[in-house]
Each structure stands twice: as structure tokens, then as C-alpha cells.
Design a protein around this motif. Structure first.
Motif, PDB file in Angstrom:
ATOM      1  N   ARG A 143      -0.403   4.321  -0.894  1.00  0.00           N
ATOM      2  CA  ARG A 143       0.685   5.265  -1.177  1.00  0.00           C
ATOM      3  C   ARG A 143       0.283   6.259  -2.268  1.00  0.00           C
ATOM      4  O   ARG A 143       0.583   7.456  -2.175  1.00  0.00           O
ATOM      5  CB  ARG A 143       1.951   4.502  -1.587  1.00  0.00           C
ATOM      6  CG  ARG A 143       3.081   5.361  -2.158  1.00  0.00           C
ATOM      7  CD  ARG A 143       3.600   6.388  -1.165  1.00  0.00           C
ATOM      8  NE  ARG A 143       4.228   5.758  -0.027  1.00  0.00           N
ATOM      9  CZ  ARG A 143       4.451   6.366   1.146  1.00  0.00           C
ATOM     10  NH1 ARG A 143       4.084   7.641   1.300  1.00  0.00           N
ATOM     11  NH2 ARG A 143       5.018   5.728   2.154  1.00  0.00           N
ATOM     12  N   ARG A 151      -0.920  -4.582 -11.116  1.00  0.00           N
ATOM     13  CA  ARG A 151      -0.056  -4.600  -9.931  1.00  0.00           C
ATOM     14  C   ARG A 151       1.232  -3.827 -10.192  1.00  0.00           C
ATOM     15  O   ARG A 151       1.661  -3.008  -9.377  1.00  0.00           O
ATOM     16  CB  ARG A 151       0.276  -6.043  -9.536  1.00  0.00           C
ATOM     17  CG  ARG A 151      -0.905  -6.849  -9.026  1.00  0.00           C
ATOM     18  CD  ARG A 151      -0.506  -8.292  -8.781  1.00  0.00           C
ATOM     19  NE  ARG A 151       0.456  -8.371  -7.712  1.00  0.00           N
ATOM     20  CZ  ARG A 151       0.135  -8.407  -6.421  1.00  0.00           C
ATOM     21  NH1 ARG A 151      -1.120  -8.385  -6.056  1.00  0.00           N
ATOM     22  NH2 ARG A 151       1.062  -8.477  -5.502  1.00  0.00           N
ATOM     23  N   LYS A 164       2.472  -0.445  -8.397  1.00  0.00           N
ATOM     24  CA  LYS A 164       3.703  -0.572  -7.616  1.00  0.00           C
ATOM     25  C   LYS A 164       4.755   0.435  -8.091  1.00  0.00           C
ATOM     26  O   LYS A 164       5.405   1.112  -7.284  1.00  0.00           O
ATOM     27  CB  LYS A 164       4.228  -2.000  -7.747  1.00  0.00           C
ATOM     28  CG  LYS A 164       5.504  -2.293  -7.001  1.00  0.00           C
ATOM     29  CD  LYS A 164       5.876  -3.758  -7.185  1.00  0.00           C
ATOM     30  CE  LYS A 164       7.242  -4.068  -6.618  1.00  0.00           C
ATOM     31  NZ  LYS A 164       7.609  -5.489  -6.823  1.00  0.00           N
ATOM     32  N   ALA A 206       3.710   3.856  -6.937  1.00  0.00           N
ATOM     33  CA  ALA A 206       3.842   3.970  -5.478  1.00  0.00           C
ATOM     34  C   ALA A 206       5.303   4.198  -5.087  1.00  0.00           C
ATOM     35  O   ALA A 206       5.610   5.052  -4.244  1.00  0.00           O
ATOM     36  CB  ALA A 206       3.303   2.710  -4.806  1.00  0.00           C
ATOM     37  N   SER A 238       0.306  -0.262  -2.179  1.00  0.00           N
ATOM     38  CA  SER A 238       0.564   0.598  -3.337  1.00  0.00           C
ATOM     39  C   SER A 238      -0.588   1.574  -3.567  1.00  0.00           C
ATOM     40  O   SER A 238      -0.366   2.757  -3.845  1.00  0.00           O
ATOM     41  CB  SER A 238       0.783  -0.256  -4.590  1.00  0.00           C
ATOM     42  OG  SER A 238       1.966  -1.031  -4.484  1.00  0.00           O
ATOM     43  N   ALA A 261       6.635  -2.228  -2.264  1.00  0.00           N
ATOM     44  CA  ALA A 261       5.287  -1.850  -2.719  1.00  0.00           C
ATOM     45  C   ALA A 261       4.925  -0.418  -2.355  1.00  0.00           C
ATOM     46  O   ALA A 261       3.852   0.058  -2.721  1.00  0.00           O
ATOM     47  CB  ALA A 261       4.249  -2.812  -2.126  1.00  0.00           C
ATOM     48  N   GLY A 262       5.807   0.297  -1.614  1.00  0.00           N
ATOM     49  CA  GLY A 262       5.527   1.693  -1.284  1.00  0.00           C
ATOM     50  C   GLY A 262       5.621   2.044   0.186  1.00  0.00           C
ATOM     51  O   GLY A 262       5.480   3.212   0.555  1.00  0.00           O
TER      52      GLY A 262
END
Length: 345
Positions: free
Chosen positions: A259, A31, A35, A38, A256, A287-288
Motif C-alpha cells: 500500500r 509493523r 500499518k 498504509a 502494508s 493493514a491497508g
């Protein structure tokens, strides 16, 4: 190389690789890796800008009976309304004063709004606000209808595909609706030069990691300029009333991924995210995401545009509270931009 590393390096995966990556949705290391990348990409292409879209929900009449939707034609308890042309223009005027440079006309598939009526509304908006973009989100239309709207001045079009898996599509829609038609509409929009948006609900009934992988593969193929995703939220007037809402954490993970897959995409932190989680939109930006869509609709109608239960309609979601929204955006290191915010090619 892991699927996450492959995505970062090549910006694309196979459907099987997307499915393998989605298994890692709760893995903290994966994650954070996605993230971080992104956010790097959205800052590379858009800096710290967050674009605002003034949402005008101008009709909640709809000919379709999509099983998940609160304004489906089969919901006899829905309080129906249509804004007049003048009411729509007044929403734009209020939005213009508040600094909005994109107006999103969103509604059900309402036959009362003929091509001619829509063309007239689009032309009036573009004439009065020549520096603003007009986005339409009014469902499946013919190529010829889309062409007319484009020639009238429409710049963008949002049409969520909802799922790229045929079997899953059948679970969510009545028999007179077809995934093939929905996809063709998206390709038509791109061919006509619209900045085109697709998207899907996260956690909709029947959705699996495999169907989500198919969604990502389709987005990779379509290359839309905009992608709207948000958690599924049940509506009490549908067959899915007792289903649980979609996951915020999975939605953020997918933001993410999208992105990274489409680095220049316009990616909203959606109202649905803010409905399920009080800080959902801020988390989306982290997150993007790089777009927010406050509501410009008349206050009396906001609760009537009832796609799902408990939709946020007041406070920060009211476009009038732009100061509150700016503060929220600033709290995660970004700023609201007073510009059209077109997609980068």
C-alpha cells in the motif's frame, strides 16, 4: 533513516532495503508504523470504501501442472467442470441484484474456452451490464488474445506472477513454463490499457526474504493497478501437501508495504487470508487492503474449484450473504461500496 522510514518518505526501496525491512516483520514498532501509514494512504485515496468483486470460477480445467495448485492438470482426482455461457450470465444477473459492479471471470488455462468463446461471453456481459467492469483471470495468453478480449470490453486482468526469482519459479512450476513469459504477459496487459493485477503467495515452498524482496522490486517496476497476495495454503493433491501454510502476520506486513509503495493500488483482503484466519479479511483491511472478492459461482461448483485445502466456500464467502460481509467490513470501520471501484491513476 531506517528502511521503513525511507519507504514512507519515498515510496520505494532497493531490493537490499526491502530484504532488510522484511527482517523487521515481527518487530511491533515497525509493523505499527507501516500499518498506520498504509491506512492513512488508503483513506486518503479511497476513504472508507471497500470495493466488492463478484468472483465467477467458470472452469477448473487447466493445461498447466503448477506444483502448488489443486486444479493442475496432473491432479487426476479433481472433479472437473465448466460453466456454460448462460450459467456465467446467470451468475452475473444474481450478482447485479446483490449490488456487485465488477465480475471476475476466473479459471484455469482451459483450451475449450477459445478466444472467440471468451469474446462472446465478455460482449454479452458488457451489453447486459454496461455499468459493470469485467475482470479476467485466465492465465497466460498471446498479445493478440489479450487485444481481442480488451476490444470485446474486458477492463481488468489478474495474472499473479507468483515469484520474481527465476530459481524459485523453477521450484514451483514445470519446465515448460517460464517466468520471462509471465512477466511479458503482464507488460503486454499494461500496454493494452488493462487495469493490470500481479501478485504472489506468501510462504510458498522455497520462498526466502530475498525472493520476497525481488517480488517487491518487481511490483515497484511494473506499477500494477492491482496486487493480490495471500498466504500459501497446501493442497493434498500436490507435491507440497505436507508443507506448512504461509504466515498471516507476514502477509499483513506485506499488504502494508505494498500500500505504501503503490498508494493508489487496488489491494484485496483475499479468500486465502480468510481461510487461514477467521478474521483474516478484516485484518487485511486494517493493514491497508480495500477490496473483497466474494464468490458468485454456483454453489454446486464452489468446492470443485479447489486451489488449496479447506478453502472457505459458504457462509460469508457466499456472495448471497452480502449483509454478513457488510457487517464484517463495518466492524473495522469501513463500508461496502456499490460501484465499479476502478483504480485511481
Amino acid at each position: 533513516m531506517t528502511p521503513a522510514e525511507t519507504l514512507i518518505n519515498s515510496h520505494r526501496l532497493s531490493r537490499e532495503e526491502y530484504a532488510a525491512l522484511l527482517i523487521k516483520a515481527e518487530d511491533e514498532g515497525t509493523r505499527e508504523l507501516l500499518k498506520t501509514e498504509a491506512v492513512r494512504l488508503r483513506r486518503k485515496y479511497y476513504g472508507n470504501k471497500v470495493f466488492t468483486r463478484g468472483l465467477i470460477e467458470f472452469t477448473n480445467y487447466c493445461k498447466n501442472d503448477c506444483y502448488y495448485c489443486g486444479i493442475r492438470c496432473g491432479n487426476q482426482k479433481a472433479e472437473r467442470y465448466r460453466l456454460t455461457e448462460e450459467e456465467i450470465l446467470e451468475c452475473c444477473r444474481e450478482g447485479d441484484k446483490l449490488g456487485f459492479r465488477t465480475f471476475v471471470l476466473q479459471g484455469g488455462e482451459d483450451a475449450w474456452f477459445t478466444d472467440e468463446r471468451m469474446e462472446k461471453i465478455i460482449r454479452r456481459i458488457k451489453r447486459e451490464f454496461p455499468d459493470c467492469a469485467v475482470t479476467l483471470s485466465i492465465g497466460e495468453k498471446s498479445y493478440e488474445s489479450y487485444r481481442k478480449f480488451r476490444e470485446a470490453g474486458a477492463d481488468r486482468y489478474l495474472l499473479r506472477h507468483e515469484t520474481a526469482d527465476e530459481e524459485h519459479y523453477r521450484m514451483l512450476h514445470p519446465e515448460n513454463m517460464y517466468l520471462s513469459k509471465r512477466k511479458q504477459c503482464l507488460y503486454n496487459l499494461k500496454a493494452l490499457g488493462y487495469q493490470t493485477g500481479a501478485g504472489f503467495m506468501v510462504g510458498s515452498p522455497g520462498q526466502t526474504l530475498e525472493t520476497l524482496a525481488a517480488d517487491l522490486e518487481f511490483l515497484q517496476e511494473l506499477k500494477p493497478q492491482m496486487v493480490g497476495i495471500g498466504p500459501f495454503i497446501p493442497h493434498h493433491g500436490t507435491k507440497f501437501a505436507n508443507e506448512k501454510a504461509g504466515s498471516v502476520s507476514l502477509t499483513l506486513f506485506l499488504l502494508s508495504i505494498i500500500r505504501i509503495m503503490l498508494p493508489k493500488v487496488l489491494l484485496p483482503a483475499t479468500t486465502a487470508l480468510g481461510t487461514v484466519d477467521p478474521r483474516g479479511r478484516e485484518k487485511g483491511l486494517e493493514a491497508g487492503a480495500n477490496v473483497v472478492m466474494p464468490n458468485l459461482s454456483p454453489l454446486r461448483n464452489r468446492k470443485q474449484y479447489d486451489l488449496y485445502d479447506n478453502k472457505i466456500c459458504t457462509g460469508d464467502e457466499a456472495a448471497e450473504c452480502r449483509t454478513c460481509l457488510a457487517r464484517r467490513v463495518a466492524s473495522v470501520g469501513y463500508r461496502l461500496a456499490d460501484e465499479r471501484g476502478d483504480a485511481l491513476e
